[in-house]
Design a protein around this motif. Sequence first.
Motif, PDB file in Angstrom:
ATOM      1  N   GLU A  10       0.841  -1.186   0.000  1.00 24.75           N
ATOM      2  CA  GLU A  10       0.000   0.000   0.000  1.00 24.75           C
ATOM      3  C   GLU A  10       0.879   1.238   0.000  1.00 24.75           C
ATOM      4  O   GLU A  10       1.936   1.259   0.615  1.00 24.75           O
ATOM      5  CB  GLU A  10      -0.906   0.005   1.217  1.00 24.75           C
ATOM      6  N   VAL A  11       0.430   2.251  -0.687  1.00 23.85           N
ATOM      7  CA  VAL A  11       1.210   3.467  -0.833  1.00 23.85           C
ATOM      8  C   VAL A  11       0.356   4.645  -0.390  1.00 23.85           C
ATOM      9  O   VAL A  11      -0.757   4.815  -0.855  1.00 23.85           O
ATOM     10  CB  VAL A  11       1.639   3.658  -2.304  1.00 23.85           C
ATOM     11  N   ASP A  12       0.878   5.458   0.512  1.00 21.28           N
ATOM     12  CA  ASP A  12       0.126   6.650   0.914  1.00 21.28           C
ATOM     13  C   ASP A  12       0.914   7.924   0.709  1.00 21.28           C
ATOM     14  O   ASP A  12       0.461   9.004   1.042  1.00 21.28           O
ATOM     15  CB  ASP A  12      -0.386   6.541   2.356  1.00 21.28           C
ATOM     16  N   GLY A  13       2.111   7.814   0.160  1.00 19.84           N
ATOM     17  CA  GLY A  13       2.876   8.996  -0.191  1.00 19.84           C
ATOM     18  C   GLY A  13       3.665   9.634   0.926  1.00 19.84           C
ATOM     19  O   GLY A  13       4.303  10.649   0.720  1.00 19.84           O
ATOM     20  N   ASP A  14       3.651   9.060   2.134  1.00 18.15           N
ATOM     21  CA  ASP A  14       4.384   9.708   3.221  1.00 18.15           C
ATOM     22  C   ASP A  14       5.796   9.149   3.376  1.00 18.15           C
ATOM     23  O   ASP A  14       6.537   9.573   4.255  1.00 18.15           O
ATOM     24  CB  ASP A  14       3.626   9.631   4.543  1.00 18.15           C
ATOM     25  N   GLY A  15       6.177   8.202   2.511  1.00 21.87           N
ATOM     26  CA  GLY A  15       7.545   7.716   2.498  1.00 21.87           C
ATOM     27  C   GLY A  15       7.880   6.654   3.523  1.00 21.87           C
ATOM     28  O   GLY A  15       9.008   6.203   3.591  1.00 21.87           O
ATOM     29  N   ASP A  16       6.892   6.224   4.322  1.00 26.21           N
ATOM     30  CA  ASP A  16       7.223   5.234   5.342  1.00 26.21           C
ATOM     31  C   ASP A  16       6.938   3.803   4.893  1.00 26.21           C
ATOM     32  O   ASP A  16       7.127   2.870   5.657  1.00 26.21           O
ATOM     33  CB  ASP A  16       6.481   5.524   6.651  1.00 26.21           C
ATOM     34  N   GLY A  17       6.483   3.639   3.636  1.00 28.47           N
ATOM     35  CA  GLY A  17       6.207   2.307   3.125  1.00 28.47           C
ATOM     36  C   GLY A  17       4.871   1.761   3.571  1.00 28.47           C
ATOM     37  O   GLY A  17       4.468   0.685   3.165  1.00 28.47           O
ATOM     38  N   GLY A  18       4.166   2.490   4.390  1.00 35.44           N
ATOM     39  CA  GLY A  18       2.858   2.058   4.858  1.00 35.44           C
ATOM     40  C   GLY A  18       1.779   2.482   3.905  1.00 35.44           C
ATOM     41  O   GLY A  18       2.039   3.018   2.837  1.00 35.44           O
ATOM     42  N   PRO A  35       4.697   3.810  -8.246  1.00 37.10           N
ATOM     43  CA  PRO A  35       3.413   3.383  -7.690  1.00 37.10           C
ATOM     44  C   PRO A  35       2.299   4.371  -8.015  1.00 37.10           C
ATOM     45  O   PRO A  35       2.539   5.554  -8.230  1.00 37.10           O
ATOM     46  CB  PRO A  35       3.672   3.340  -6.187  1.00 37.10           C
ATOM     47  N   PHE A  36       1.081   3.849  -8.054  1.00 41.26           N
ATOM     48  CA  PHE A  36      -0.093   4.711  -8.207  1.00 41.26           C
ATOM     49  C   PHE A  36      -1.245   4.134  -7.408  1.00 41.26           C
ATOM     50  O   PHE A  36      -1.240   2.960  -7.056  1.00 41.26           O
ATOM     51  CB  PHE A  36      -0.476   4.889  -9.685  1.00 41.26           C
ATOM     52  N   ARG A  37      -2.182   4.987  -7.122  1.00 42.47           N
ATOM     53  CA  ARG A  37      -3.395   4.586  -6.399  1.00 42.47           C
ATOM     54  C   ARG A  37      -4.525   4.360  -7.394  1.00 42.47           C
ATOM     55  O   ARG A  37      -4.556   4.992  -8.448  1.00 42.47           O
ATOM     56  CB  ARG A  37      -3.815   5.675  -5.429  1.00 42.47           C
ATOM     57  N   PRO A  38      -5.477   3.500  -7.055  1.00 45.64           N
ATOM     58  CA  PRO A  38      -6.627   3.310  -7.938  1.00 45.64           C
ATOM     59  C   PRO A  38      -7.329   4.643  -8.195  1.00 45.64           C
ATOM     60  O   PRO A  38      -7.519   5.448  -7.288  1.00 45.64           O
ATOM     61  CB  PRO A  38      -7.537   2.367  -7.141  1.00 45.64           C
ATOM     62  N   GLY A  39      -7.671   4.881  -9.455  1.00 48.73           N
ATOM     63  CA  GLY A  39      -8.373   6.098  -9.829  1.00 48.73           C
ATOM     64  C   GLY A  39      -7.474   7.252 -10.233  1.00 48.73           C
ATOM     65  O   GLY A  39      -7.948   8.260 -10.739  1.00 48.73           O
ATOM     66  N   GLU A  40      -6.159   7.117 -10.026  1.00 48.99           N
ATOM     67  CA  GLU A  40      -5.242   8.192 -10.398  1.00 48.99           C
ATOM     68  C   GLU A  40      -4.967   8.182 -11.893  1.00 48.99           C
ATOM     69  O   GLU A  40      -4.978   7.133 -12.533  1.00 48.99           O
ATOM     70  CB  GLU A  40      -3.899   8.039  -9.681  1.00 48.99           C
ATOM     71  N   THR A  41      -4.682   9.367 -12.417  1.00 49.96           N
ATOM     72  CA  THR A  41      -4.192   9.451 -13.790  1.00 49.96           C
ATOM     73  C   THR A  41      -2.676   9.249 -13.774  1.00 49.96           C
ATOM     74  O   THR A  41      -2.037   9.313 -12.720  1.00 49.96           O
ATOM     75  CB  THR A  41      -4.509  10.817 -14.419  1.00 49.96           C
ATOM     76  N   VAL A  42      -2.119   9.022 -14.953  1.00 47.85           N
ATOM     77  CA  VAL A  42      -0.675   8.871 -15.070  1.00 47.85           C
ATOM     78  C   VAL A  42       0.022  10.136 -14.574  1.00 47.85           C
ATOM     79  O   VAL A  42       1.004  10.066 -13.833  1.00 47.85           O
ATOM     80  CB  VAL A  42      -0.285   8.542 -16.525  1.00 47.85           C
ATOM     81  N   ALA A  43      -0.491  11.317 -14.943  1.00 43.90           N
ATOM     82  CA  ALA A  43       0.135  12.580 -14.532  1.00 43.90           C
ATOM     83  C   ALA A  43       0.178  12.720 -13.011  1.00 43.90           C
ATOM     84  O   ALA A  43       1.185  13.165 -12.453  1.00 43.90           O
ATOM     85  CB  ALA A  43      -0.596  13.769 -15.145  1.00 43.90           C
ATOM     86  N   VAL A  44      -0.874  12.346 -12.323  1.00 46.95           N
ATOM     87  CA  VAL A  44      -0.912  12.447 -10.863  1.00 46.95           C
ATOM     88  C   VAL A  44       0.086  11.476 -10.239  1.00 46.95           C
ATOM     89  O   VAL A  44       0.813  11.833  -9.309  1.00 46.95           O
ATOM     90  CB  VAL A  44      -2.341  12.223 -10.334  1.00 46.95           C
ATOM     91  N   ALA A  45       0.163  10.260 -10.756  1.00 43.15           N
ATOM     92  CA  ALA A  45       1.125   9.287 -10.227  1.00 43.15           C
ATOM     93  C   ALA A  45       2.558   9.791 -10.409  1.00 43.15           C
ATOM     94  O   ALA A  45       3.383   9.680  -9.499  1.00 43.15           O
ATOM     95  CB  ALA A  45       0.946   7.941 -10.916  1.00 43.15           C
ATOM     96  N   LEU A  46       2.846  10.383 -11.572  1.00 44.91           N
ATOM     97  CA  LEU A  46       4.189  10.915 -11.817  1.00 44.91           C
ATOM     98  C   LEU A  46       4.489  12.082 -10.881  1.00 44.91           C
ATOM     99  O   LEU A  46       5.582  12.165 -10.316  1.00 44.91           O
ATOM    100  CB  LEU A  46       4.322  11.355 -13.274  1.00 44.91           C
ATOM    101  N   ARG A  48       3.198  12.670  -7.903  1.00 44.10           N
ATOM    102  CA  ARG A  48       3.395  12.153  -6.552  1.00 44.10           C
ATOM    103  C   ARG A  48       4.768  11.518  -6.387  1.00 44.10           C
ATOM    104  O   ARG A  48       5.345  11.503  -5.304  1.00 44.10           O
ATOM    105  CB  ARG A  48       2.321  11.115  -6.188  1.00 44.10           C
ATOM    106  N   ALA A  49       5.318  10.972  -7.491  1.00 51.12           N
ATOM    107  CA  ALA A  49       6.647  10.362  -7.448  1.00 51.12           C
ATOM    108  C   ALA A  49       7.762  11.396  -7.608  1.00 51.12           C
ATOM    109  O   ALA A  49       8.933  11.048  -7.618  1.00 51.12           O
ATOM    110  CB  ALA A  49       6.762   9.308  -8.546  1.00 51.12           C
ATOM    111  N   GLY A  50       7.387  12.665  -7.745  1.00 54.06           N
ATOM    112  CA  GLY A  50       8.383  13.716  -7.871  1.00 54.06           C
ATOM    113  C   GLY A  50       8.840  13.985  -9.295  1.00 54.06           C
ATOM    114  O   GLY A  50       9.807  14.707  -9.513  1.00 54.06           O
TER     115      GLY A  50
END
Length: 104
Positions: A10-18, A35-46, A48-50
């Motif tokens: 699971e990914v929540d974006g806080d960097g702790d792997g939780g 990583p991406f969350r369900p419902g995200e677009t490719v642009a949002v996933a990118l 969030r990954a910086g």
Amino acid sequence: MSEPTDCAREVDGDGDGGGDGDGGACLDVDGARIPFRPGETVAVALLRAGIVALRSSPAAGMPRGAFCFMGACQECVAMVDGELRQTCLTPAAPAMTVTLTDRP
């Protein structure tokens, strides 16, 4: 850019792997697993990954990336599964391949 090694976590974006219960999956972006969350677009996933620079402008070579997030500006164009697509309108899917060409 960090490269997660286990996109099934699971990914929540806080960097702790939780996680926050959303589950996780990955895009292949120039060989890196993003990583991406369900419902995200490719642009949002990118984003969030910086990853903010998706391409270079043709004339000046300046970095370009998602700007309007609604498909009007076309600044977020990238190769997605072999087709040139607007990443802000493209839903992220497991095992999707994204190629960011001509990045600064």
